[in-house]
Enzyme design. Structure first.
Site, PDB file in Angstrom:
ATOM      1  N   GLU A   1      -9.873  -4.080   5.269  1.00  0.00           N
ATOM      2  CA  GLU A   1      -9.559  -3.000   4.321  1.00  0.00           C
ATOM      3  C   GLU A   1      -8.419  -3.420   3.398  1.00  0.00           C
ATOM      4  O   GLU A   1      -8.470  -3.189   2.186  1.00  0.00           O
ATOM      5  CB  GLU A   1      -9.179  -1.729   5.092  1.00  0.00           C
ATOM      6  CG  GLU A   1      -9.340  -0.445   4.306  1.00  0.00           C
ATOM      7  CD  GLU A   1     -10.776  -0.001   4.191  1.00  0.00           C
ATOM      8  OE1 GLU A   1     -11.057   0.845   3.325  1.00  0.00           O
ATOM      9  OE2 GLU A   1     -11.620  -0.507   4.948  1.00  0.00           O
TER      10      GLU A   1
ATOM     11  N   ASP B   1      -2.356  -4.588   3.653  1.00  0.00           N
ATOM     12  CA  ASP B   1      -2.455  -4.744   5.103  1.00  0.00           C
ATOM     13  C   ASP B   1      -3.338  -5.922   5.517  1.00  0.00           C
ATOM     14  O   ASP B   1      -4.199  -6.386   4.769  1.00  0.00           O
ATOM     15  CB  ASP B   1      -2.998  -3.448   5.722  1.00  0.00           C
ATOM     16  CG  ASP B   1      -1.939  -2.358   5.772  1.00  0.00           C
ATOM     17  OD1 ASP B   1      -0.763  -2.677   5.569  1.00  0.00           O
ATOM     18  OD2 ASP B   1      -2.297  -1.188   6.003  1.00  0.00           O
TER      19      ASP B   1
ATOM     20  N   GLU C   1       0.802  -1.216   0.000  1.00  0.00           N
ATOM     21  CA  GLU C   1       0.000   0.000   0.000  1.00  0.00           C
ATOM     22  C   GLU C   1       0.839   1.273   0.000  1.00  0.00           C
ATOM     23  O   GLU C   1       0.493   2.257  -0.637  1.00  0.00           O
ATOM     24  CB  GLU C   1      -0.945   0.006   1.207  1.00  0.00           C
ATOM     25  CG  GLU C   1      -2.052  -1.025   1.103  1.00  0.00           C
ATOM     26  CD  GLU C   1      -2.951  -1.016   2.308  1.00  0.00           C
ATOM     27  OE1 GLU C   1      -3.470   0.053   2.645  1.00  0.00           O
ATOM     28  OE2 GLU C   1      -3.140  -2.088   2.917  1.00  0.00           O
TER      29      GLU C   1
ATOM     30  N   TYR D   1       1.575  -4.783  13.447  1.00  0.00           N
ATOM     31  CA  TYR D   1       0.452  -4.105  12.791  1.00  0.00           C
ATOM     32  C   TYR D   1      -0.454  -3.428  13.811  1.00  0.00           C
ATOM     33  O   TYR D   1      -0.816  -4.019  14.830  1.00  0.00           O
ATOM     34  CB  TYR D   1      -0.336  -5.105  11.960  1.00  0.00           C
ATOM     35  CG  TYR D   1      -1.342  -4.455  11.046  1.00  0.00           C
ATOM     36  CD1 TYR D   1      -0.968  -3.434  10.183  1.00  0.00           C
ATOM     37  CD2 TYR D   1      -2.667  -4.855  11.056  1.00  0.00           C
ATOM     38  CE1 TYR D   1      -1.885  -2.841   9.347  1.00  0.00           C
ATOM     39  CE2 TYR D   1      -3.588  -4.278  10.212  1.00  0.00           C
ATOM     40  CZ  TYR D   1      -3.199  -3.265   9.365  1.00  0.00           C
ATOM     41  OH  TYR D   1      -4.118  -2.670   8.531  1.00  0.00           O
TER      42      TYR D   1
ATOM     43  N   HIS E   1      -3.752 -11.273  14.198  1.00  0.00           N
ATOM     44  CA  HIS E   1      -3.441 -12.335  15.139  1.00  0.00           C
ATOM     45  C   HIS E   1      -2.508 -11.913  16.259  1.00  0.00           C
ATOM     46  O   HIS E   1      -2.131 -12.746  17.059  1.00  0.00           O
ATOM     47  CB  HIS E   1      -2.850 -13.528  14.389  1.00  0.00           C
ATOM     48  CG  HIS E   1      -3.811 -14.123  13.410  1.00  0.00           C
ATOM     49  ND1 HIS E   1      -3.418 -15.019  12.442  1.00  0.00           N
ATOM     50  CD2 HIS E   1      -5.139 -13.951  13.248  1.00  0.00           C
ATOM     51  CE1 HIS E   1      -4.481 -15.386  11.735  1.00  0.00           C
ATOM     52  NE2 HIS E   1      -5.528 -14.749  12.190  1.00  0.00           N
TER      53      HIS E   1
ATOM     54  N   ARG F   1      -3.544  -2.085  13.521  1.00  0.00           N
ATOM     55  CA  ARG F   1      -5.014  -2.199  13.458  1.00  0.00           C
ATOM     56  C   ARG F   1      -5.375  -3.630  13.841  1.00  0.00           C
ATOM     57  O   ARG F   1      -5.416  -4.516  13.009  1.00  0.00           O
ATOM     58  CB  ARG F   1      -5.540  -1.839  12.074  1.00  0.00           C
ATOM     59  CG  ARG F   1      -5.314  -0.386  11.714  1.00  0.00           C
ATOM     60  CD  ARG F   1      -5.968  -0.011  10.383  1.00  0.00           C
ATOM     61  NE  ARG F   1      -5.728   1.398  10.078  1.00  0.00           N
ATOM     62  CZ  ARG F   1      -4.716   1.833   9.351  1.00  0.00           C
ATOM     63  NH1 ARG F   1      -3.860   0.980   8.847  1.00  0.00           N
ATOM     64  NH2 ARG F   1      -4.562   3.128   9.116  1.00  0.00           N
TER      65      ARG F   1
ATOM     66  N   ASP G   1      -6.044  -6.795   7.273  1.00  0.00           N
ATOM     67  CA  ASP G   1      -7.380  -6.571   7.816  1.00  0.00           C
ATOM     68  C   ASP G   1      -8.362  -6.550   6.646  1.00  0.00           C
ATOM     69  O   ASP G   1      -7.993  -6.767   5.494  1.00  0.00           O
ATOM     70  CB  ASP G   1      -7.447  -5.269   8.627  1.00  0.00           C
ATOM     71  CG  ASP G   1      -7.016  -4.046   7.836  1.00  0.00           C
ATOM     72  OD1 ASP G   1      -6.852  -4.139   6.603  1.00  0.00           O
ATOM     73  OD2 ASP G   1      -6.843  -2.975   8.451  1.00  0.00           O
TER      74      ASP G   1
END
Length: 802
Positions: free
Chosen positions: A86, A82, A9, A310, A357, A312, A84
């Site tokens: 999104e 990423d 991203e 990460y 996780h 989020r 998630d």
């Protein structure tokens, strides 16, 4: 030579990954989302199962073309966006946009950007999870349906074009408004406590004990609790009088060891809360700094390295390798007594935590915050220290306190007097454990771990009364929300997702619905009015339980247990029916106050009724005959805008009044103090900025205010040069391209030519964050498009350049 193409991203993340993947891979950045719903229309075909009409924004077309060219010559495709929903959706959009088969592309995910984690992820690729894609798509479509159908109703009905409503933001606003209403309606209740200052006979070490029982009745801690309440001073004095003559002795001493366990490592929500409490960061600021720490920081001798996992995530789990490393750090830095025999493992607290996780932790606990201070800016260093401390503390021994509770009997010599019981408590820290590194902040609760000492006391020991201290108390209203407590409440009620809280809170502030004063949220009049309208006409949209249920249904989609079209349809059909019923029913509140207008008779009219109205600065009192009658006054106890400030100049038009600076509908202006008898307004000269126009290289950018009260910066050579920007220009040019640099939100700066941006400390921002700083073009007002030919066209071009 052809290589495997990896798409991530952000450019920062791409730079870090290239170091770990070797010469067979090339890494490119999508720079965030590459497709989205259109900005100028709904973009959702309601009658065709809510089919979305995704478009590639203008500023992403070149990015897509570059990715297409690189994909055509690549030997394989890896989507490493990423970890998630999104990120899963972005992977799908990227594959669709460059002409790849989304179902055959390699999908890799990792919770930390370290060599081992990245290389392991590439050894275990999977396919895009379309359940996660559908869940993200359903959320986006739901939010678009609510925003595009509700917001225009509010804008038209209240005649304010900046208003908006949203599936999550309106619920967050309602929480703040409801809390304010609770505070307004709160009636404090009086109650009394009685403390006795006592000391052992022959010992000057005094301590306090509180009256807790009279006869067989226990005293309530406050009027809303069960038990006897001393409601007045007379009731308290009755017992104080008896206690003055009482004999005091220790009835019982209880001692025990109390243990305190550390808080679990950070999730997105708890990180936002603690950064707000301890660092004063907004949720958005926290997430911006965490993103940089995750994507990678240049370390001497190591290159670009991701410093945290990460950011989020809803999980509180820590990987086994990280647990071993944390244990080694604890033993090395603090000694064996602070280490655990077995790692402390935390469980997931809520559904949906499987999206990521791991909790937020340092990628290497061996990187001590003190060692990182020289390579991080101030905000990054403070946030990294917070994350490091929380993770390390989670694997340290419990803190231990020696707690003492002493019951004291007070015997009154009067035969009919009740027995009295007083209690003193104290605790001392026996072993600090994890508190040596970190302890969790609090918003409004008292510190249960505060130390207090008691003298050595034994059962049957006689005590000497030194002083009685009756004290008056009043019950307190619930506290206003802080950013931390609002995030906590949203999470506890299952409203939205922690990764969206920063945007939600920013939106209700940007819309003028709430203000943050001394770190507490206060609703503005317009926020309370919008909430009342939504509660009346759209009760489900702003219902906490209903919104939480929607989040559960989105989780069902993500887990493959529900079809996204059915979930959206179930919501949309009754919602759209409410929208149709509400058409034409939304209007500014008009509350008559039972008074006649004093100005109408003076001007030869029948007096109109005075009413509360909504104005630029909130509610005020005005005449119902407006615009025929312009009588206004502030509400009782309030001030409508700032008071006029004299300039020391006489009015050149009437010669009698003085010129004063006022705040009008479109900002500050200078006019006659005899208004409305004299309507002279002094023409304001534009302020000079000293910045040369970057387009014509001849004129100077000036600060002006347009007819809508908005500040902009056009060229002094207008109409020959039509360049203008909407943000304050800076004298120093861009260090990269020499272009014009302007101010942006949050003390940031950006270049209008090459679109680079920097934060307040001069650190360059990732491209996605830089893009977010560009102001969106405002929609033209009704009928304004036909005005001014060349002027209108020039201004439009200038806005685009801004």
């Amino acid at each position: 030579m052809p290589k495997q193409l990896v798409i991530v991203e952000s450019p920062t993340k791409a730079k870090t990954l290239e170091r770990y993947l070797g010469p067979d891979f090339t890494v490119a950045a999508s720079r965030g989302h590459v497709r989205d719903l259109p900005q100028d229309r709904m973009g959702v075909a309601v009658d065709a199962d809510f089919a979305p009409d995704y478009v590639v924004p203008d500023d992403k077309r070149e990015t897509i073309e570059q990715l297409k060219r690189r994909f055509k010559t690549a030997t394989g495709l890896w989507l490493a966006t990423d970890f998630d929903r999104e990120g899963e959706a972005i992977a799908w959009h990227v594959a669709e946009s460059i002409g790849a088969d989304p179902r055959s592309a390699n999908r890799v995910t990792f919770t930390e950007i370290t060599r081992d984690a990245v290389q392991q992820a590439f050894q275990e690729p999977r396919r895009i999870d379309f359940d996660l894609v559908d869940a993200q798509q359903a959320r986006r479509i739901l939010d678009r349906l609510v925003g595009f159908e509700l917001s225009p109703l509010l804008q038209k009905g209240l005649k304010r074009w900046s208003l908006s409503a949203g599936r999550v933001q309106s619920v967050a606003l309602r929480l703040i408004v409801d809390r304010e209403r609770e505070i307004e309606a709160f009636v404090p209740m009086e109650y009394w406590s009685v403390d006795a200052r006592l000391s052992p006979n022959g010992d000057d070490r005094a301590f306090l004990a509180r009256l807790v029982q009279v006869g067989d009745e226990k005293l309530a801690a406050s009027p809303d609790k069960k038990g006897l309440v001393l409601s007045t001073q007379e009731e308290a004095d009755q017992h104080v009088g008896r206690l003055r003559d009482a004999a005091y002795r220790v009835r019982e001493v209880r001692q025990r060891e109390v243990k305190r366990s550390p808080a679990p490592p950070f999730t997105t929500s708890t990180l936002q809360q603690e950064a707000a409490r301890k660092l004063g960061f907004s949720a958005r600021r926290t997430m911006q700094q965490a993103q940089r720490l995750y994507e990678g920081i240049e370390l001497p001798g190591e290159g670009q390295v991701g410093l945290i996992t990460y950011m989020r995530t809803d999980s509180v789990n820590i990987a086994e390798q990280a647990l071993r490393e944390l244990a080694d750090v604890v033993s090395h830095l603090y000694g064996a007594e602070y280490a655990l025999a077995e790692p402390r493992r935390y469980r997931k607290k809520q559904r949906g935590a499987q999206e990521a996780h791991e909790a937020i932790r340092p990628t290497s606990a061996a990187r001590h915050p003190d060692d990182m201070a020289s390579v991080l800016d101030r905000d990054q260093a403070r946030l990294y220290r917070l994350i490091w401390q929380r993770a390390v503390a989670s694997q340290m021994a419990e803190a231990r306190f020696d707690q003492v509770s002493v019951d004291i009997a007070a015997t009154v010599p009067q035969p009919d007097a009740p027995a009295y019981l007083l209690r003193a408590t104290g605790q001392t820290l026996k072993f600090d454990g994890f508190r040596r590194v970190y302890f969790e902040g609090r918003d409004d609760a008292a510190d249960e771990d505060a130390e207090s000492m008691l003298p050595a006391l034994t059962a049957e020991l006689a005590l000497r009364l030194l002083e009685l201290l009756p004290e008056q108390h009043f019950t307190q209203p619930p506290p206003r929300y802080t950013e931390a407590s609002l995030v906590k409440t949203l999470e506890e009620n299952g409203i939205g997702r922690p990764s969206t809280y920063a945007q939600t809170i920013s939106t209700i502030q940007d819309r003028g619905y709430v203000r943050l004063d001394d770190r507490r949220f206060f609703p503005e009049d317009i926020g309370m009015i919008v909430t009342d309208i939504l509660v009346d006409l759209f009760p489900e949209v702003v219902d906490v339980g209903f919104t939480a249920k929607m989040e559960e249904e989105l989780d069902d989609i993500a887990e493959g247990q529900a079809a996204w079209v059915a979930v959206v349809r179930e919501f949309y059909d009754p919602f759209h029916a409410d929208v149709e019923r509400a058409a034409g029913k939304i209007a500014p509140p008009a509350i008559f106050i039972g008074e006649l207008c004093p100005l109408c008779p003076e001007e030869g009219r029948e007096p109109g009724q005075l009413m509360k109205k909504l104005g630029r600065y909130g509610m005020f009192v005005g005449c119902e005959r407006y615009p025929e009658c312009r009588y206004t006054r502030p509400l009782e106890g309030e001030q409508q805008g700032p008071e006029p400030v004299p300039t020391g100049e006489a009015c050149p038009q009437c010669g009698e009044g003085q010129l004063v600076e006022r705040m009008g509908r479109f900002g500050k202006f200078v006019g006659c103090s005899r208004y409305p008898d004299c309507k002279y307004i002094k023409k304001q000269e534009p302020k000079r900025t000293g910045v040369t126009c970057p387009e014509c290289k001849q004129g100077e950018l000036l600060e002006r205010v347009n007819r809508f009260g908005r500040v902009f910066y056009p060229c002094s050579r207008y109409p020959d040069c039509t360049f203008a920007v909407n943000q304050a220009p800076r004298k120093e040019p861009c260090s990269s391209c020499g272009g014009l640099v302007v101010a942006a939100r949050g003390d940031a700066q950006r270049c209008v030519a090459c679109h680079r941006a920097w934060d307040a400390d001069g650190n360059e921002l990732p491209e996605e964050q830089a893009k977010a700083l560009v102001p969106k073009p405002r929609a033209p007002r009704s009928g304004s498009g036909a005005r001014g030919g060349k002027r209108s066209g020039g201004r439009t071009r200038a806005r685009r350049s801004a």
